[in-house]
Structure formats: C-alpha cells, structure tokens
Design a protein around this motif. Sequence first.
Motif, PDB file in Angstrom:
ATOM      1  N   HIS A  76      38.814  43.921  48.388  1.00 45.30           N
ATOM      2  CA  HIS A  76      40.170  44.102  48.920  1.00 45.30           C
ATOM      3  C   HIS A  76      40.099  44.922  50.196  1.00 45.30           C
ATOM      4  O   HIS A  76      39.070  45.504  50.512  1.00 45.30           O
ATOM      5  N   PHE A  77      41.195  44.948  50.913  1.00 45.72           N
ATOM      6  CA  PHE A  77      41.327  45.856  52.047  1.00 45.72           C
ATOM      7  C   PHE A  77      42.659  46.563  51.900  1.00 45.72           C
ATOM      8  O   PHE A  77      43.537  46.107  51.172  1.00 45.72           O
ATOM      9  N   ALA A  78      42.797  47.713  52.579  1.00 42.36           N
ATOM     10  CA  ALA A  78      43.968  48.555  52.358  1.00 42.36           C
ATOM     11  C   ALA A  78      44.610  48.965  53.672  1.00 42.36           C
ATOM     12  O   ALA A  78      43.928  49.176  54.669  1.00 42.36           O
ATOM     13  N   TYR A  79      45.930  49.094  53.607  1.00 43.18           N
ATOM     14  CA  TYR A  79      46.710  49.593  54.729  1.00 43.18           C
ATOM     15  C   TYR A  79      47.470  50.833  54.282  1.00 43.18           C
ATOM     16  O   TYR A  79      48.022  50.861  53.183  1.00 43.18           O
ATOM     17  N   VAL A  80      47.493  51.843  55.138  1.00 41.64           N
ATOM     18  CA  VAL A  80      48.252  53.065  54.880  1.00 41.64           C
ATOM     19  C   VAL A  80      49.665  52.859  55.412  1.00 41.64           C
ATOM     20  O   VAL A  80      49.855  52.327  56.509  1.00 41.64           O
ATOM     21  N   THR A  81      50.637  53.266  54.632  1.00 41.91           N
ATOM     22  CA  THR A  81      52.038  53.182  55.031  1.00 41.91           C
ATOM     23  C   THR A  81      52.711  54.531  54.806  1.00 41.91           C
ATOM     24  O   THR A  81      52.259  55.311  53.960  1.00 41.91           O
ATOM     25  N   SER A  82      53.755  54.785  55.547  1.00 42.87           N
ATOM     26  CA  SER A  82      54.520  56.012  55.326  1.00 42.87           C
ATOM     27  C   SER A  82      55.657  55.783  54.335  1.00 42.87           C
ATOM     28  O   SER A  82      56.337  56.737  53.948  1.00 42.87           O
ATOM     29  N   THR A  92      58.325  41.851  47.684  1.00 43.10           N
ATOM     30  CA  THR A  92      58.935  41.236  46.501  1.00 43.10           C
ATOM     31  C   THR A  92      60.163  40.417  46.891  1.00 43.10           C
ATOM     32  O   THR A  92      60.403  39.355  46.328  1.00 43.10           O
ATOM     33  N   SER A  93      60.924  40.885  47.880  1.00 47.10           N
ATOM     34  CA  SER A  93      62.082  40.114  48.359  1.00 47.10           C
ATOM     35  C   SER A  93      61.649  38.798  49.006  1.00 47.10           C
ATOM     36  O   SER A  93      62.397  37.817  48.982  1.00 47.10           O
ATOM     37  N   ALA A  94      60.443  38.780  49.570  1.00 46.05           N
ATOM     38  CA  ALA A  94      59.907  37.561  50.176  1.00 46.05           C
ATOM     39  C   ALA A  94      59.268  36.638  49.137  1.00 46.05           C
ATOM     40  O   ALA A  94      58.778  35.573  49.469  1.00 46.05           O
ATOM     41  N   GLY A  95      59.272  37.066  47.859  1.00 43.92           N
ATOM     42  CA  GLY A  95      58.784  36.214  46.784  1.00 43.92           C
ATOM     43  C   GLY A  95      57.388  36.519  46.272  1.00 43.92           C
ATOM     44  O   GLY A  95      56.835  35.747  45.485  1.00 43.92           O
ATOM     45  N   TYR A  96      56.810  37.625  46.663  1.00 45.20           N
ATOM     46  CA  TYR A  96      55.448  37.964  46.236  1.00 45.20           C
ATOM     47  C   TYR A  96      55.502  38.977  45.097  1.00 45.20           C
ATOM     48  O   TYR A  96      56.223  39.973  45.167  1.00 45.20           O
ATOM     49  N   ALA A  97      54.716  38.709  44.070  1.00 46.85           N
ATOM     50  CA  ALA A  97      54.673  39.596  42.905  1.00 46.85           C
ATOM     51  C   ALA A  97      53.599  40.658  43.094  1.00 46.85           C
ATOM     52  O   ALA A  97      52.575  40.420  43.743  1.00 46.85           O
ATOM     53  N   ILE A  98      53.830  41.805  42.516  1.00 50.46           N
ATOM     54  CA  ILE A  98      52.810  42.853  42.498  1.00 50.46           C
ATOM     55  C   ILE A  98      51.651  42.339  41.662  1.00 50.46           C
ATOM     56  O   ILE A  98      51.839  41.880  40.533  1.00 50.46           O
ATOM     57  N   ALA A  99      50.445  42.406  42.218  1.00 44.75           N
ATOM     58  CA  ALA A  99      49.266  41.919  41.498  1.00 44.75           C
ATOM     59  C   ALA A  99      48.795  42.932  40.461  1.00 44.75           C
ATOM     60  O   ALA A  99      48.412  42.564  39.358  1.00 44.75           O
ATOM     61  N   LYS A 100      48.800  44.192  40.838  1.00 42.43           N
ATOM     62  CA  LYS A 100      48.458  45.251  39.882  1.00 42.43           C
ATOM     63  C   LYS A 100      48.957  46.577  40.423  1.00 42.43           C
ATOM     64  O   LYS A 100      49.007  46.788  41.637  1.00 42.43           O
ATOM     65  N   PRO A 101      49.345  47.457  39.520  1.00 45.69           N
ATOM     66  CA  PRO A 101      49.820  48.771  39.955  1.00 45.69           C
ATOM     67  C   PRO A 101      48.639  49.623  40.411  1.00 45.69           C
ATOM     68  O   PRO A 101      47.492  49.374  40.027  1.00 45.69           O
ATOM     69  N   GLY A 102      48.944  50.607  41.193  1.00 48.26           N
ATOM     70  CA  GLY A 102      47.911  51.539  41.606  1.00 48.26           C
ATOM     71  C   GLY A 102      47.644  52.577  40.538  1.00 48.26           C
ATOM     72  O   GLY A 102      48.313  52.615  39.506  1.00 48.26           O
ATOM     73  N   ALA A 103      46.682  53.424  40.813  1.00 46.83           N
ATOM     74  CA  ALA A 103      46.318  54.493  39.880  1.00 46.83           C
ATOM     75  C   ALA A 103      47.331  55.619  39.957  1.00 46.83           C
ATOM     76  O   ALA A 103      47.987  55.806  40.982  1.00 46.83           O
ATOM     77  N   PHE A 113      48.788  43.680  46.148  1.00 47.70           N
ATOM     78  CA  PHE A 113      49.333  42.332  46.221  1.00 47.70           C
ATOM     79  C   PHE A 113      48.180  41.391  46.533  1.00 47.70           C
ATOM     80  O   PHE A 113      47.151  41.821  47.053  1.00 47.70           O
ATOM     81  N   VAL A 114      48.363  40.114  46.229  1.00 45.30           N
ATOM     82  CA  VAL A 114      47.395  39.099  46.624  1.00 45.30           C
ATOM     83  C   VAL A 114      48.093  38.181  47.613  1.00 45.30           C
ATOM     84  O   VAL A 114      49.172  37.656  47.330  1.00 45.30           O
ATOM     85  N   ASP A 115      47.478  38.013  48.783  1.00 49.35           N
ATOM     86  CA  ASP A 115      48.103  37.181  49.813  1.00 49.35           C
ATOM     87  C   ASP A 115      47.898  35.696  49.489  1.00 49.35           C
ATOM     88  O   ASP A 115      47.186  35.360  48.536  1.00 49.35           O
ATOM     89  N   PRO A 116      48.520  34.784  50.224  1.00 47.73           N
ATOM     90  CA  PRO A 116      48.438  33.355  49.907  1.00 47.73           C
ATOM     91  C   PRO A 116      47.030  32.754  49.937  1.00 47.73           C
ATOM     92  O   PRO A 116      46.789  31.729  49.312  1.00 47.73           O
ATOM     93  N   ALA A 117      46.105  33.404  50.627  1.00 47.17           N
ATOM     94  CA  ALA A 117      44.720  32.907  50.656  1.00 47.17           C
ATOM     95  C   ALA A 117      43.885  33.494  49.531  1.00 47.17           C
ATOM     96  O   ALA A 117      42.708  33.158  49.390  1.00 47.17           O
ATOM     97  N   GLY A 118      44.467  34.369  48.724  1.00 42.93           N
ATOM     98  CA  GLY A 118      43.742  34.949  47.604  1.00 42.93           C
ATOM     99  C   GLY A 118      43.040  36.253  47.918  1.00 42.93           C
ATOM    100  O   GLY A 118      42.229  36.720  47.120  1.00 42.93           O
TER     101      GLY A 118
END
Length: 146
Positions: A76-82, A92-103, A113-118
Amino acid sequence: MYLEHVNLVVADIDAMLHFYRAAFPHWKIRDEGRGEWYGKPRKWLHFGDDYHYLALSDHGEGNNRELAGHSVGFAHFAYVTSNLDAVITRLTSAGYAIAKPGAEEPFRKNIYFVDPAGFEVEFVEYLSDIPAERNLNQDQVRVEEY
C-alpha cells in the motif's frame, strides 16, 4: 528529498480519476498523452498537484496482487491529511467503501481504501507534531511498559 510520483499501470484511467478526484479535489491533470510501452499502445496521464502526482497508464492486464496474501509486490501507499473525516466523507459519498479500519493509536488515526485498480491506499491524520509520538505504535508502548 521527497517522493515526486508513483507510476501505476491500470486498466481504466477514468475509474482511477473518479477515485483520486474524490480523495484529492484540488489535484488536476498535469500532463497526458499516448505512446507505446514495450510494444503495447497506451494512454497515460499525470494527476496531482505542483509537487506530487500519480502517473497512470492504461495498458494494464490481469488483476492486482491479492492484498490479504503474501505475494511479493506493492502492499500500500499512504497520504497524510489534515482532515481524515473529510477524506472519508468524500470517498464514501463517491461510492467507495472503507477497506479496513486503521489501528487504534493515540497520536494518529488512519483508514484504508482500495482504488479501482486494486491498490490499497492509506490515509493518515497525525494528532501530534512530535515525530516520536507520531511514529509510536501500540506494540512499542506495550514493549516499553514491561
């Protein structure tokens, strides 16, 4: 030094743009074109901001690696957000489900999340500006307590 781009080979660039536009509404297509990659025609584009982008090429075949498995490959790769809650709401509003919760961590929260390419994408919000706290995980806390 910083990471400038990640190059992802995918089957459907439009599906990828839908996902990443929801995650990063301020990003734009920086450049695009057509070419050939080892004898196969491809469309490519760079989607990002002035400092970082995803290079997407549409000549992918087959499925991505099984994320829950142990195959060698990109995990996986990660992005930091504020504002992690805003990212979750947009995706989720765009139709994507949470793949797994964080720790459960005291100084950060994250989600996958998992993007459309997996590809699995982690989004993380740090709750401290102290690097030692940001990098701490619960396993370290338990070990240090003994």
